[in-house]
Design an enzyme around this catalytic site. Sequence first.
Site, mmCIF file in Angstrom:
data_model
loop_
_atom_site.group_PDB
_atom_site.id
_atom_site.type_symbol
_atom_site.label_atom_id
_atom_site.label_comp_id
_atom_site.label_asym_id
_atom_site.label_seq_id
_atom_site.Cartn_x
_atom_site.Cartn_y
_atom_site.Cartn_z
ATOM 1 N N ASP A 188 -2.644 -4.774 -1.269
ATOM 2 C CA ASP A 188 -4.020 -4.255 -1.316
ATOM 3 C C ASP A 188 -4.774 -4.672 -2.578
ATOM 4 O O ASP A 188 -5.937 -5.046 -2.515
ATOM 5 C CB ASP A 188 -4.020 -2.718 -1.219
ATOM 6 C CG ASP A 188 -3.730 -2.236 0.187
ATOM 7 O OD1 ASP A 188 -3.463 -3.071 1.064
ATOM 8 O OD2 ASP A 188 -3.757 -1.004 0.407
ATOM 9 N N LYS A 266 -7.896 -10.634 -0.477
ATOM 10 C CA LYS A 266 -7.295 -10.154 0.767
ATOM 11 C C LYS A 266 -8.436 -9.987 1.755
ATOM 12 O O LYS A 266 -9.320 -9.151 1.552
ATOM 13 C CB LYS A 266 -6.563 -8.820 0.542
ATOM 14 C CG LYS A 266 -5.876 -8.308 1.793
ATOM 15 C CD LYS A 266 -5.031 -7.073 1.544
ATOM 16 C CE LYS A 266 -4.390 -6.597 2.836
ATOM 17 N NZ LYS A 266 -3.504 -5.439 2.677
HETATM 18 N N1 ASP Z 1 -0.891 -0.292 0.488
HETATM 19 C C1 ASP Z 1 0.146 -1.263 0.258
HETATM 20 C C2 ASP Z 1 0.036 -1.748 -1.172
HETATM 21 O O1 ASP Z 1 -0.858 -2.463 -1.496
HETATM 22 C C3 ASP Z 1 0.049 -2.366 1.245
HETATM 23 C C4 ASP Z 1 0.984 -3.525 0.997
HETATM 24 O O2 ASP Z 1 1.870 -3.530 0.209
HETATM 25 O O3 ASP Z 1 0.787 -4.534 1.669
HETATM 26 O O4 ASP Z 1 0.863 -1.408 -1.966
#
Ligand code: ASP
Length: 444
Positions: A188, A266
Amino acid sequence: MGGDDDPLSLPGYKGVALKVLKESGVQAGDLIRISRDGTVYEGVLMPRSEYGDDRHIVIKLKSGYNIGVRVTADTLVEKVGAGVEIAFKPPPPPKQRPNLPRVSIVSTGGTIASRVDYRTGAVRPAISAGDLYSIVPELSDIAVIETEVLFNLFSEDLTPSHWARIAEKVAERIREGVDGVVLTHGTDTMAYTAAALSFALQGLPVPVVLVGAQRSEDRPSSDAALNLIGAVSAAAEAPFAEVVVAMHETVSDVSVAFHRGTKVRKCHTSRRDAFKSVNVKPIARLADGELVMLTEDYRRRDRDRELTLKPNFDPKVALVKFYPGMNPNVIDFYVEEGYRGIVLEGTGLGHVGRSCFPSIKKAIKRGLIVAMASQCIWGRVNMNVYTNGRDLLAMGVIPLEDMLAETALVKLMWALGEADSPEEAKILLKTNIAGEIAARSIYT
Ligand code: ASP
């Protein structure tokens, strides 16, 4: 993770269901018997989603099906057998081959470090860099791997102080003589950390590769193994010495793209090829075990180059997205809170509505650095075309060329954290430090 009042042993339970379970002294994973209205149910007590209601106890029956039993005034719960600890046991790490390059894998958390426990359905958030190495034994054919856990956080929980700690850790490893560093990281906010490291680690002698996964490594559709193999290959022997993000190039499991840390975003919530280079091409790709450079414009690997660590970020910088009808008091708020810089994410070529002008003037008068990036994502700010842009320039708003707004935020935090004066910070902001300003923008 879990509801407000659930103990760790009863994840997700709340209200009456939690009360009954607590009184019975059971915990998730225990074999339990629930008697209610003359009917008896037996199964393994499952954790619940934190968004579940407070009236049902969920058990996994012997058949493998999960059922929810509604708690009534006469519901009785007993423990029939102890639970098996919810734990993932990685296979032993593969044997190291001492003549290969040395790569350090540092884990910070995210999906790439998560697992689903299929017996209970719980997501276990912690698999270490060492576990990853054991799960992807191909890595031992690429490099001698050293692993270390720095944090175990989802990346939305990271802050600028974490970026500083990551930079310090990476510098430590490089100074110990590794040939490259891999950082496993949630996707993220991976682009923010990649930008932060690009500014904090100057004069890199070897590559620093951030890698993540859109699906955890125990799912059949996981992208974790290929991304990790790509990241370790680049850290071990890529010709570039830059901070890059290594993720799937396409939705297929065949190639990995390496994106410059200041130019990556992203762009999709769930696809495996979510990461895109913006306004430039990726700097390299790996397919069929071969790493191919896609540009000539990169810093070469050179073990003798001396690394300079500049890990200070001033968190008193805000990113403000303009939208039609925005209340200009948002800008006043940051001024009153003692912020030192604002990056405006303006419309089109770099505009905000005239209703914001008095607040922007006031912010600049109070000594804040106010800069402009575009919410268009692709393209370049040009504030000379329209009157509103020219007026903002005249007030002292700094146009940020083709810099991504997120990169601009990180850069202004870094410039204010490192410079001795706002004037020096302004000069740093306008100078291309780590490829964040491209001379020419290409539409990819
Ligand atoms: N919410 C998670 C993070 O960014 C998603 C992921 O790892 O892809 O830690």
